[in-house]
Design a protein around this motif. Structure first.
Motif, PDB file in Angstrom:
ATOM      1  N   ARG A  17      28.287  34.041 -39.095  1.00 16.86           N
ATOM      2  CA  ARG A  17      27.646  34.102 -37.776  1.00 16.86           C
ATOM      3  C   ARG A  17      26.258  33.490 -37.849  1.00 16.86           C
ATOM      4  NH1 ARG A  17      27.699  33.402 -32.669  1.00 16.86           N
ATOM      5  NH2 ARG A  17      26.331  34.724 -31.515  1.00 16.86           N
ATOM      6  N   GLN A  18      25.524  33.757 -38.924  1.00 20.51           N
ATOM      7  CA  GLN A  18      24.187  33.189 -39.075  1.00 20.51           C
ATOM      8  C   GLN A  18      24.270  31.668 -39.186  1.00 20.51           C
ATOM      9  OE1 GLN A  18      22.568  35.209 -42.485  1.00 20.51           O
ATOM     10  NE2 GLN A  18      21.638  36.822 -41.242  1.00 20.51           N
ATOM     11  N   LYS A  19      25.254  31.188 -39.923  1.00 17.83           N
ATOM     12  CA  LYS A  19      25.403  29.744 -40.076  1.00 17.83           C
ATOM     13  C   LYS A  19      25.745  29.092 -38.738  1.00 17.83           C
ATOM     14  CE  LYS A  19      26.822  29.765 -44.902  1.00 17.83           C
ATOM     15  NZ  LYS A  19      27.922  29.526 -45.842  1.00 17.83           N
ATOM     16  N   LEU A  20      26.584  29.742 -37.953  1.00 18.16           N
ATOM     17  CA  LEU A  20      26.964  29.189 -36.652  1.00 18.16           C
ATOM     18  C   LEU A  20      25.783  29.162 -35.692  1.00 18.16           C
ATOM     19  CD1 LEU A  20      30.519  30.688 -36.083  1.00 18.16           C
ATOM     20  CD2 LEU A  20      29.928  28.359 -36.700  1.00 18.16           C
ATOM     21  N   SER A  21      24.924  30.159 -35.771  1.00 16.66           N
ATOM     22  CA  SER A  21      23.790  30.200 -34.853  1.00 16.66           C
ATOM     23  C   SER A  21      22.833  29.044 -35.115  1.00 16.66           C
ATOM     24  CB  SER A  21      23.066  31.547 -34.960  1.00 16.66           C
ATOM     25  OG  SER A  21      22.449  31.661 -36.226  1.00 16.66           O
ATOM     26  N   VAL A  22      22.818  28.530 -36.299  1.00 16.07           N
ATOM     27  CA  VAL A  22      21.982  27.370 -36.617  1.00 16.07           C
ATOM     28  C   VAL A  22      22.514  26.137 -35.892  1.00 16.07           C
ATOM     29  CG1 VAL A  22      21.283  25.815 -38.495  1.00 16.07           C
ATOM     30  CG2 VAL A  22      21.273  28.281 -38.848  1.00 16.07           C
ATOM     31  N   PHE A  23      23.810  26.059 -35.702  1.00 18.31           N
ATOM     32  CA  PHE A  23      24.436  24.895 -35.082  1.00 18.31           C
ATOM     33  C   PHE A  23      24.480  24.963 -33.558  1.00 18.31           C
ATOM     34  CE2 PHE A  23      26.353  24.770 -39.373  1.00 18.31           C
ATOM     35  CZ  PHE A  23      25.907  23.516 -39.749  1.00 18.31           C
ATOM     36  N   GLU A  24      24.167  26.123 -32.981  1.00 21.10           N
ATOM     37  CA  GLU A  24      24.227  26.249 -31.516  1.00 21.10           C
ATOM     38  C   GLU A  24      23.286  25.270 -30.818  1.00 21.10           C
ATOM     39  OE1 GLU A  24      23.751  30.344 -30.469  1.00 21.10           O
ATOM     40  OE2 GLU A  24      25.735  30.876 -31.241  1.00 21.10           O
ATOM     41  N   PRO A  25      22.029  25.122 -31.260  1.00 20.89           N
ATOM     42  CA  PRO A  25      21.171  24.127 -30.585  1.00 20.89           C
ATOM     43  C   PRO A  25      21.722  22.702 -30.752  1.00 20.89           C
ATOM     44  CG  PRO A  25      19.838  25.577 -31.961  1.00 20.89           C
ATOM     45  CD  PRO A  25      21.274  25.892 -32.242  1.00 20.89           C
ATOM     46  N   LEU A  26      22.302  22.440 -31.901  1.00 22.23           N
ATOM     47  CA  LEU A  26      22.881  21.114 -32.104  1.00 22.23           C
ATOM     48  C   LEU A  26      24.072  20.902 -31.187  1.00 22.23           C
ATOM     49  CD1 LEU A  26      22.744  20.765 -35.988  1.00 22.23           C
ATOM     50  CD2 LEU A  26      21.312  19.618 -34.304  1.00 22.23           C
ATOM     51  N   ASP A  27      24.867  21.926 -31.009  1.00 24.03           N
ATOM     52  CA  ASP A  27      26.030  21.829 -30.130  1.00 24.03           C
ATOM     53  C   ASP A  27      25.587  21.558 -28.690  1.00 24.03           C
ATOM     54  OD1 ASP A  27      28.806  21.912 -29.578  1.00 24.03           O
ATOM     55  OD2 ASP A  27      28.574  23.973 -28.817  1.00 24.03           O
ATOM     56  N   ALA A  28      24.552  22.253 -28.266  1.00 22.57           N
ATOM     57  CA  ALA A  28      24.032  22.049 -26.912  1.00 22.57           C
ATOM     58  C   ALA A  28      23.495  20.624 -26.755  1.00 22.57           C
ATOM     59  CB  ALA A  28      22.937  23.061 -26.603  1.00 22.57           C
ATOM     60  N   ARG A  29      22.809  20.157 -27.774  1.00 25.60           N
ATOM     61  CA  ARG A  29      22.249  18.805 -27.726  1.00 25.60           C
ATOM     62  C   ARG A  29      23.372  17.755 -27.694  1.00 25.60           C
ATOM     63  NH1 ARG A  29      18.825  15.489 -25.761  1.00 25.60           N
ATOM     64  NH2 ARG A  29      18.028  13.938 -27.173  1.00 25.60           N
ATOM     65  N   ILE A  30      24.416  17.975 -28.458  1.00 25.09           N
ATOM     66  CA  ILE A  30      25.557  17.061 -28.474  1.00 25.09           C
ATOM     67  C   ILE A  30      26.220  17.019 -27.101  1.00 25.09           C
ATOM     68  CG2 ILE A  30      27.890  16.730 -29.394  1.00 25.09           C
ATOM     69  CD1 ILE A  30      26.782  17.678 -32.099  1.00 25.09           C
ATOM     70  N   LYS A  31      26.372  18.193 -26.469  1.00 24.62           N
ATOM     71  CA  LYS A  31      26.964  18.231 -25.120  1.00 24.62           C
ATOM     72  C   LYS A  31      26.078  17.462 -24.137  1.00 24.62           C
ATOM     73  CE  LYS A  31      29.526  22.558 -25.588  1.00 24.62           C
ATOM     74  NZ  LYS A  31      29.610  23.955 -25.182  1.00 24.62           N
ATOM     75  N   GLU A  32      24.773  17.629 -24.259  1.00 22.91           N
ATOM     76  CA  GLU A  32      23.832  16.942 -23.379  1.00 22.91           C
ATOM     77  C   GLU A  32      23.926  15.427 -23.579  1.00 22.91           C
ATOM     78  OE1 GLU A  32      19.009  16.491 -23.056  1.00 22.91           O
ATOM     79  OE2 GLU A  32      19.814  18.418 -23.709  1.00 22.91           O
ATOM     80  N   LEU A  33      23.961  15.012 -24.840  1.00 16.82           N
ATOM     81  CA  LEU A  33      24.068  13.580 -25.127  1.00 16.82           C
ATOM     82  C   LEU A  33      25.398  13.011 -24.654  1.00 16.82           C
ATOM     83  CD1 LEU A  33      22.469  13.400 -28.673  1.00 16.82           C
ATOM     84  CD2 LEU A  33      21.494  12.571 -26.527  1.00 16.82           C
ATOM     85  N   THR A  34      26.450  13.788 -24.800  1.00 16.08           N
ATOM     86  CA  THR A  34      27.771  13.336 -24.353  1.00 16.08           C
ATOM     87  C   THR A  34      27.784  13.145 -22.842  1.00 16.08           C
ATOM     88  OG1 THR A  34      28.812  14.490 -26.196  1.00 16.08           O
ATOM     89  CG2 THR A  34      30.234  13.871 -24.368  1.00 16.08           C
ATOM     90  N   SER A  35      27.184  14.081 -22.120  1.00 13.84           N
ATOM     91  CA  SER A  35      27.153  13.938 -20.660  1.00 13.84           C
ATOM     92  C   SER A  35      26.261  12.762 -20.271  1.00 13.84           C
ATOM     93  CB  SER A  35      26.704  15.231 -19.984  1.00 13.84           C
ATOM     94  OG  SER A  35      25.327  15.453 -20.199  1.00 13.84           O
ATOM     95  N   SER A  36      25.148  12.580 -21.001  1.00 16.10           N
ATOM     96  CA  SER A  36      24.283  11.432 -20.717  1.00 16.10           C
ATOM     97  C   SER A  36      25.026  10.136 -20.991  1.00 16.10           C
ATOM     98  CB  SER A  36      23.023  11.478 -21.583  1.00 16.10           C
ATOM     99  OG  SER A  36      22.219  12.564 -21.229  1.00 16.10           O
ATOM    100  N   GLN A  37      25.789  10.122 -22.064  1.00 17.54           N
ATOM    101  CA  GLN A  37      26.564   8.931 -22.404  1.00 17.54           C
ATOM    102  C   GLN A  37      27.590   8.634 -21.322  1.00 17.54           C
ATOM    103  OE1 GLN A  37      29.002   9.321 -25.896  1.00 17.54           O
ATOM    104  NE2 GLN A  37      29.213   7.111 -26.164  1.00 17.54           N
ATOM    105  N   ALA A  38      28.249   9.654 -20.837  1.00 20.50           N
ATOM    106  CA  ALA A  38      29.245   9.458 -19.778  1.00 20.50           C
ATOM    107  C   ALA A  38      28.578   8.934 -18.511  1.00 20.50           C
ATOM    108  CB  ALA A  38      29.975  10.765 -19.492  1.00 20.50           C
ATOM    109  N   GLU A  39      27.412   9.487 -18.200  1.00 16.41           N
ATOM    110  CA  GLU A  39      26.680   9.032 -17.015  1.00 16.41           C
ATOM    111  C   GLU A  39      26.269   7.571 -17.176  1.00 16.41           C
ATOM    112  OE1 GLU A  39      22.359   9.846 -14.978  1.00 16.41           O
ATOM    113  OE2 GLU A  39      23.370  11.549 -15.921  1.00 16.41           O
ATOM    114  N   LEU A  40      25.774   7.210 -18.350  1.00 15.12           N
ATOM    115  CA  LEU A  40      25.369   5.823 -18.595  1.00 15.12           C
ATOM    116  C   LEU A  40      26.565   4.877 -18.539  1.00 15.12           C
ATOM    117  CD1 LEU A  40      22.756   6.259 -21.461  1.00 15.12           C
ATOM    118  CD2 LEU A  40      22.315   5.551 -19.109  1.00 15.12           C
TER     119      LEU A  40
END
Length: 115
Positions: A17-40
Motif C-alpha cells: 500500500r505504501q509503494k502504491l501511494s507513491v505512484f498515485e501522483p504519477l498516475d494522476a499526472r499520466i492521466k492528465e498528460l493522456t487527456s492533454s495528448q488526446a486534446e492536442l
C-alpha cells in the motif's frame, strides 16, 4: 486486581500500500498528460481538416483564375490581331492619300520645269 489486556497494536500499513501511494501522483499526472495528448491530437486533426479545406479552395480558385486568364489572353490576342489589321489598312489608306495629294504638285512642278 483486574487483568489489563493489552490493546491490540496498530496494524502496520502493508508495504504494498505504501509503494502504491507513491505512484498515485504519477498516475494522476499520466492521466492528465493522456487527456492533454488526446486534446492536442483532436486539435491537430481539426487543423489538418481546415488546411485541406483551405487547400481545396485555393486550388479551385487558382483553376478558375487560370481559366479566366487563358480566356483573357485569347481575347486580347484576337484584339491585337484585329488592331494590327486595322493599322495596316489605315497605313495603306494614308499612303494612298499621300500619293493622291502629291500627284497634283508633281504635275505642277513638271509643268513649271517645262516652261
Amino acid at each position: 486486581m483486574a487483568e489489563i489486556t493489552p490493546s491490540p497494536a496498530p496494524s502496520p500499513v502493508p508495504a504494498t500500500r505504501q509503494k502504491l501511494s507513491v505512484f498515485e501522483p504519477l498516475d494522476a499526472r499520466i492521466k492528465e498528460l493522456t487527456s492533454s495528448q488526446a486534446e492536442l491530437l483532436g486539435r491537430i486533426q481539426n487543423l489538418k481538416q481546415e488546411v485541406q479545406k483551405w487547400r481545396s479552395n485555393v486550388e479551385a480558385q487558382s483553376k478558375t483564375l487560370k481559366t479566366e486568364l487563358l480566356d483573357t489572353k485569347e481575347s486580347l490576342g484576337s484584339e491585337v490581331l484585329h488592331l494590327k489589321s486595322d493599322i495596316k489598312e489605315i497605313r495603306s489608306a494614308v499612303q494612298e492619300e499621300k500619293a493622291r495629294f502629291k500627284a497634283p504638285f508633281r504635275n505642277l512642278e513638271e509643268s513649271n520645269d517645262e516652261t
